[in-house]
Scaffold this motif. Structure first.
Motif, PDB file in Angstrom:
ATOM      1  N   GLY A 131       2.859   5.711  -4.662  1.00  0.00           N
ATOM      2  CA  GLY A 131       3.206   6.266  -3.360  1.00  0.00           C
ATOM      3  C   GLY A 131       3.935   5.323  -2.435  1.00  0.00           C
ATOM      4  O   GLY A 131       3.897   5.482  -1.207  1.00  0.00           O
ATOM      5  N   ILE A 132       4.646   4.350  -2.995  1.00  0.00           N
ATOM      6  CA  ILE A 132       5.388   3.365  -2.208  1.00  0.00           C
ATOM      7  C   ILE A 132       6.872   3.718  -2.250  1.00  0.00           C
ATOM      8  O   ILE A 132       7.419   4.039  -3.311  1.00  0.00           O
ATOM      9  CB  ILE A 132       5.153   1.951  -2.774  1.00  0.00           C
ATOM     10  CG1 ILE A 132       3.670   1.581  -2.665  1.00  0.00           C
ATOM     11  CG2 ILE A 132       6.022   0.916  -2.059  1.00  0.00           C
ATOM     12  CD1 ILE A 132       3.265   0.414  -3.550  1.00  0.00           C
ATOM     13  N   HIS A 133       7.534   3.668  -1.100  1.00  0.00           N
ATOM     14  CA  HIS A 133       8.969   3.945  -1.032  1.00  0.00           C
ATOM     15  C   HIS A 133       9.744   2.707  -1.476  1.00  0.00           C
ATOM     16  O   HIS A 133       9.387   1.584  -1.124  1.00  0.00           O
ATOM     17  CB  HIS A 133       9.366   4.331   0.395  1.00  0.00           C
ATOM     18  CG  HIS A 133       8.576   5.465   0.958  1.00  0.00           C
ATOM     19  ND1 HIS A 133       8.698   6.756   0.492  1.00  0.00           N
ATOM     20  CD2 HIS A 133       7.640   5.502   1.929  1.00  0.00           C
ATOM     21  CE1 HIS A 133       7.870   7.544   1.162  1.00  0.00           C
ATOM     22  NE2 HIS A 133       7.213   6.810   2.043  1.00  0.00           N
TER      23      HIS A 133
ATOM     24  N   ARG B 178       0.832  -1.203   0.000  1.00  0.00           N
ATOM     25  CA  ARG B 178       0.000   0.000   0.000  1.00  0.00           C
ATOM     26  C   ARG B 178       0.869   1.256   0.000  1.00  0.00           C
ATOM     27  O   ARG B 178       2.064   1.211   0.343  1.00  0.00           O
ATOM     28  CB  ARG B 178      -0.907   0.022   1.229  1.00  0.00           C
ATOM     29  CG  ARG B 178      -1.808  -1.198   1.368  1.00  0.00           C
ATOM     30  CD  ARG B 178      -2.722  -1.073   2.586  1.00  0.00           C
ATOM     31  NE  ARG B 178      -1.966  -0.859   3.810  1.00  0.00           N
ATOM     32  CZ  ARG B 178      -1.410  -1.822   4.531  1.00  0.00           C
ATOM     33  NH1 ARG B 178      -1.475  -3.085   4.121  1.00  0.00           N
ATOM     34  NH2 ARG B 178      -0.749  -1.544   5.649  1.00  0.00           N
ATOM     35  N   ALA B 179       0.264   2.370  -0.366  1.00  0.00           N
ATOM     36  CA  ALA B 179       0.949   3.660  -0.354  1.00  0.00           C
ATOM     37  C   ALA B 179       1.518   3.925   1.038  1.00  0.00           C
ATOM     38  O   ALA B 179       0.888   3.634   2.049  1.00  0.00           O
ATOM     39  CB  ALA B 179      -0.014   4.768  -0.750  1.00  0.00           C
ATOM     40  N   GLY B 180       2.724   4.479   1.072  1.00  0.00           N
ATOM     41  CA  GLY B 180       3.371   4.801   2.339  1.00  0.00           C
ATOM     42  C   GLY B 180       4.270   3.697   2.861  1.00  0.00           C
ATOM     43  O   GLY B 180       5.084   3.938   3.756  1.00  0.00           O
ATOM     44  N   GLN B 181       4.148   2.476   2.310  1.00  0.00           N
ATOM     45  CA  GLN B 181       4.995   1.392   2.756  1.00  0.00           C
ATOM     46  C   GLN B 181       6.337   1.412   2.021  1.00  0.00           C
ATOM     47  O   GLN B 181       6.517   2.165   1.061  1.00  0.00           O
ATOM     48  CB  GLN B 181       4.286   0.050   2.568  1.00  0.00           C
ATOM     49  CG  GLN B 181       3.060  -0.112   3.460  1.00  0.00           C
ATOM     50  CD  GLN B 181       2.472  -1.514   3.395  1.00  0.00           C
ATOM     51  OE1 GLN B 181       2.253  -2.066   2.314  1.00  0.00           O
ATOM     52  NE2 GLN B 181       2.191  -2.093   4.567  1.00  0.00           N
ATOM     53  N   THR B 182       7.265   0.581   2.484  1.00  0.00           N
ATOM     54  CA  THR B 182       8.610   0.533   1.914  1.00  0.00           C
ATOM     55  C   THR B 182       8.911  -0.876   1.430  1.00  0.00           C
ATOM     56  O   THR B 182       8.650  -1.851   2.141  1.00  0.00           O
ATOM     57  CB  THR B 182       9.656   0.944   2.965  1.00  0.00           C
ATOM     58  OG1 THR B 182       9.402   2.287   3.389  1.00  0.00           O
ATOM     59  CG2 THR B 182      11.069   0.863   2.388  1.00  0.00           C
TER      60      THR B 182
END
Length: 340
Positions: A168-170, A142-146
């Motif tokens: 939006g994934i690192h 999900r977005a925001g995860q690495t």
């Protein structure tokens, strides 16, 4: 109606120079089929292993390699909409893509947007479907995860990085120093795969990463699993570390399966999967629907500019040996494409 096709044949376990250029008559498409004039097909790790006789479920020699293709429909058989003629399409083939023409089931063809040329679109077929399904269907990132992507400069790796960043994934990506700038340009934080990868990744993500995408396998798979955060997911999709091992080509894969199963049986709150693009019934409507839907999503992102085609080189079909050598050189970013 029939046509004469130029094909590249893999006659046995040979060096790239041992590939054969042949010609044969293709039959007119039968009911439910279409004749496609191939414009581009890729050189992936699968073909590299097939020439060594080490791809897990490859057919007996001789055969025409080519895991995927992009081309234009020239003729259709009965029960196929005639409007398909003249349409540029993409298809997963597993074998048969290194040819000037191919007869395929019309149900396996996915329309290609006009904004993408054939070679660009080709880089997104098997690589894009694989990356999309691993990222969103298997690991469910999900977005925001690495995430950690091993081989972030490769065909699948570079697509994974871009798909993740567009959502939006690192991303932390490994590659050699020569590819550091290219990996950074894709939006990932570069880590030198020749160094202590685990130490470098822990410095960047002390709590672990939410997913690791590992095509290397071998002993290093243990480090990939250890780098996961609680409830993280390891997605293994190859055994490149064992590509030159002698003996039964199935053994490294079976050992990897066993290790992943063991990890899943432990109460460690982390998950391990082996990704198989061909899981399920290839001719089943559900399988075809997923392929069309996922590739459609990838193509849409490419048209919007969220994904950039990583075409390492465009090499004529009749120079497939040179294309194979370049792909195996580990000097390129993206995918080598043979063009007819």
């Amino acid at each position: 109606m029939s046509t004469t096709a130029t094909e590249i044949v893999l006659p046995g376990r040979v060096e790239p120079a041992g590939l054969l250029i042949t010609r044969r008559e293709l039959p007119a498409p039968a009911a439910g089929q279409a004749l496609v004039r191939v414009e581009a097909s890729g050189v992936s790790f699968a073909e590299q292993q097939m020439r060594r006789g080490k791809y897990y479920d490859q057919p007996p020699f001789p055969f025409v390699p080519g895991y995927d293709l992009v081309g234009t429909v020239t003729t259709v058989g009965a029960d196929v909409d005639p409007a398909l003629v003249g349409t540029r399409v993409a298809a997963l083939t597993k074998i048969g893509g290194w040819a000037s023409h191919a007869v395929l089931d019309a149900a396996d063809l996915v329309p290609v947007p006009a904004a993408l040329d054939a070679a660009e679109a080709e880089t997104f077929v098997v690589n894009g479907i694989t990356a999309w399904q691993m990222l969103f269907r298997t690991a469910k990132v999900r977005a925001g995860q690495t995430i950690l992507v091993l081989g972030a400069n490769g065909g699948v790796g570079s697509t994974l990085v871009q798909l993740a960043r567009a959502n939006g994934i690192h991303v932390i990506g490994t590659a050699s120093a020569r590819h550091a700038d290219a990996v950074r340009a894709l939006g990932a934080t570069w880590v030198d795969y020749r160094g202590e990868v685990a130490r470098q990744v822990r410095a960047l993500a002390p709590g672990g990463v939410d997913a690791v995408f590992d095509h290397v396998g071998g002993p290093g798979i243990a480090d990939s699993f250890a780098l996961l955060a609680p409830h993280g997911t390891l997605v293994s999709y190859g055994t490149a570390a064992t590509k030159n091992d002698e003996g039964d080509s199935r053994l490294p894969v079976l050992k990897l399966f066993a290790r992943l199963l063991l990890w899943n049986a432990l109460p460690n709150k982390r998950n391990a999967h082996f990704f198989n693009l061909w899981a399920g019934k290839r001719n089943h409507a559900g399988f075809r629907a997923r392929i069309a839907a996922d590739l459609g999503q990838v193509f849409a992102l490419a048209v919007r500019g969220d994904l950039r085609a990583q075409v390492a080189a465009r090499i004529p079909l009749t120079e497939a040996a040179r294309a194979m050598e370049l792909a195996e050189s580990r000097t390129v970013v993206g995918k080598v494409v043979v063009v007819a």
